[in-house]
Design a protein around this motif. Sequence first.
Motif, short mmCIF file in Angstrom:
data_model
loop_
_atom_site.label_atom_id
_atom_site.label_comp_id
_atom_site.label_asym_id
_atom_site.label_seq_id
_atom_site.Cartn_x
_atom_site.Cartn_y
_atom_site.Cartn_z
N ARG A 449 60.24 -8.16 63.81
CA ARG A 449 60.71 -8.21 62.42
C ARG A 449 59.65 -7.72 61.44
NH1 ARG A 449 63.47 -14.14 62.72
NH2 ARG A 449 61.86 -14.32 64.31
N GLU A 450 58.42 -8.17 61.62
CA GLU A 450 57.36 -7.78 60.70
C GLU A 450 57.12 -6.27 60.74
OE1 GLU A 450 56.00 -9.68 58.55
OE2 GLU A 450 54.65 -8.18 57.73
N ARG A 451 57.16 -5.70 61.95
CA ARG A 451 56.97 -4.26 62.06
C ARG A 451 58.08 -3.49 61.35
NH1 ARG A 451 57.08 -1.95 67.98
NH2 ARG A 451 59.27 -1.57 67.53
N LYS A 452 59.34 -3.96 61.48
CA LYS A 452 60.46 -3.30 60.82
C LYS A 452 60.33 -3.37 59.31
CE LYS A 452 62.88 -1.88 64.36
NZ LYS A 452 63.10 -0.43 64.58
N LEU A 453 59.89 -4.55 58.78
CA LEU A 453 59.70 -4.69 57.35
C LEU A 453 58.63 -3.72 56.84
CD1 LEU A 453 59.89 -8.57 56.90
CD2 LEU A 453 61.58 -6.88 56.19
N GLU A 456 60.08 -0.27 56.69
CA GLU A 456 60.98 -0.12 55.55
C GLU A 456 60.20 0.02 54.24
OE1 GLU A 456 64.62 -2.55 53.34
OE2 GLU A 456 63.89 -3.19 55.31
N ARG A 457 59.13 -0.79 54.10
CA ARG A 457 58.32 -0.70 52.88
C ARG A 457 57.64 0.67 52.78
NH1 ARG A 457 57.07 -6.26 54.03
NH2 ARG A 457 55.22 -5.63 55.18
N LEU A 458 57.15 1.18 53.88
CA LEU A 458 56.50 2.50 53.87
C LEU A 458 57.51 3.60 53.54
CD1 LEU A 458 54.13 2.18 56.95
CD2 LEU A 458 53.50 2.20 54.55
N TRP A 459 58.75 3.47 54.05
CA TRP A 459 59.77 4.47 53.75
C TRP A 459 60.09 4.48 52.27
CZ3 TRP A 459 64.46 4.77 51.44
CH2 TRP A 459 65.20 5.94 51.64
N ASN A 463 59.61 7.68 49.69
CA ASN A 463 60.83 8.43 49.37
C ASN A 463 61.50 8.03 48.05
OD1 ASN A 463 61.55 10.11 51.98
ND2 ASN A 463 60.82 8.13 52.66
N LEU A 464 61.19 6.87 47.48
CA LEU A 464 61.89 6.43 46.28
C LEU A 464 60.98 6.45 45.07
CD1 LEU A 464 64.03 3.43 47.61
CD2 LEU A 464 64.61 5.85 47.49
N ASP A 465 61.58 6.81 43.93
CA ASP A 465 60.86 6.76 42.66
C ASP A 465 60.74 5.30 42.23
OD1 ASP A 465 61.76 7.03 39.30
OD2 ASP A 465 59.81 7.66 40.07
#
Length: 623
Positions: A449-453, A456-459, A463-465
């Motif tokens: 779970r921690e790795r997935k979070l 997601e935070r790095l993505w 990619n998002l403003d």
Amino acid sequence: MKRVWVATTLGLIILLNGVLGGLLLAERNAGVQSMVDLASLTTAHSAEHMDEVLEIADRTISVVSEFMRVSERIADLEEFDIHRLLVHQHRITPILRSLFVVKPDGRLTYDSRTPHPTGVDLHDRDYVQFHLHGGADILFIGKPVVSRTDGQWMVPVSRRVEDRFGRLVGIVTAALDPEIFSAMLRSYPLPEGMQAAIVSPSGFVFGCLPSTDCLGRPAGDWPLFLHHEQGPGTTNSTTRGSILPGVAGPGAYQVSPRYGIIAAANIETREAIGGWLGRLPVFFLLDLVLSGGGAVLSATLYRQVTRRRRAMLQLSEANARLEQRVVERTAALQRSEERLTAFVSTARDAMLVVDGSGTIQFLNPAATTLFGYAAEDLIGRTIDLLLPCQLRDLQDPGHFAPHGLGGQAGVRELVARHRSGVEFPVELTLGASHSEGEAIYVGVLRDIRERKLQEERLWELANLDPLTGLLNRRAFMGRGAELLEEVWRQGRPVSVLMIDADHFKSINDGFGHQAGDDVLRMLADILQAAVRGGDLLGRLGGEEFAIILPGSDGSDADRIADRLLADVRQARVAVPGRMLAITVSIGISVMRRRSTLDDLLAAADQALYAAKTAGRDRRAIAA
């Protein structure tokens, strides 16, 4: 016979002590190796994260550098334009304390925190000296220093800016917040006693644990630098060597491959095997009991044998051989069971043993902790209880390990379910074997779970403003190019809208940057509500937005633009003392032949300029 008997008894006791000693040594080595593995994992993740942080800072610096490089000389640029760019880049890069520019004379010229810097002399800073003396055009990572403008610690990273003749016109510097290094180290569950540090390629400490007062200290006399390599991408570990000062024992370090940041972790051997040392008295007592019991048993058997020796010599000899075999096999089984029990019980990852029909036969304590069930509640139940709908379509038991062949382990990510009903991702390593013709599967599950979070935070960061939550320019251009290629293959029309807020500079100047941010967020909400499911919306930078409309020709795009103009006119933004009405101008381009996204955006930008020239609050279609 007596001598032989005594010798045999002593041999068994020695053998027992040897086996017990071997198990103790194996357990000790396993404890040390687990610390090495933990240190290796921590340093690998730390080095990777540091490269990502520095890459973000490098991209931010590159934007400012390119902006400055387009002019013939730095004096040709308006101070307000450069300062506004610094403020914008600082605002969208939260890991920075500040973003500033130093002149070739070593004085502070522009600063994202103030439009009128005091001209502080930074000539003696190592990063200024590096670029003033003709350093290569690389991202220079400087020594942590205390800022001369606000008195706070910072980690400077910088690039030189040259004009078209190769002359130095300025040094763009990003001041990283040192807290990101300490916070990253604290995010890993390091065992008590383990020390960790992040060090620059030039040998200065960026952060450490458990101590927190090491920022900026030199590390050139550390064993890490005296006895180990520091080449980019270097990875090394040790079971009893010294990496950090004053520590000798299990540890590891890794040098990030791109920027050379070093992450190191080390723990004293005594602290690494503290649990093992605490159990030694129990093992010694067990050894004493077994050795004494064996001696007493041997003596008793000898007396019985000698009493019956004359009458039943042959039977006594046969019994003695049988007893010897029983003792040896019992000892072998006991050793094997102890090894297996110790390994399974102390394993951190969940372990399940499942038969060919998917029925759970065994699980270790880590599995009960991971899923929240008691062992007796799972034995005899199907694996579908823990991995719902993941394996239901695999009716053939051989598909239970779709990545494993010939008993080799396969790895895949699945969704598991806790007893509470909460589903979470796990990594399953599965091995298969056969016993008496029946398939047996052993699975090792790890909570990711921690790795997935973190992924997601790095993505989102990439990619998002951060202000509007829309795709940033890089992500928009990447996805937009793919979308245009797909629409072209399908033979469908496509249009591009470029939207720019009217008088946005006046709003920022008259009502403040907060009002400007509110306007941008409101525009983002209006645009997001207007786009269709297959459209692509993004913020290109500043007050500019763009929409790709697949399947829309010029007339469709014109109707959509007209509706957007009307929606924006009706919107109001609260500013001090009034409700502010805003308008936008829209440029439209239509792909009439195979074109790149840059071409369509350029055409839409020209149309946008035409709309602005014609009086704003209107749309224009590129010719």
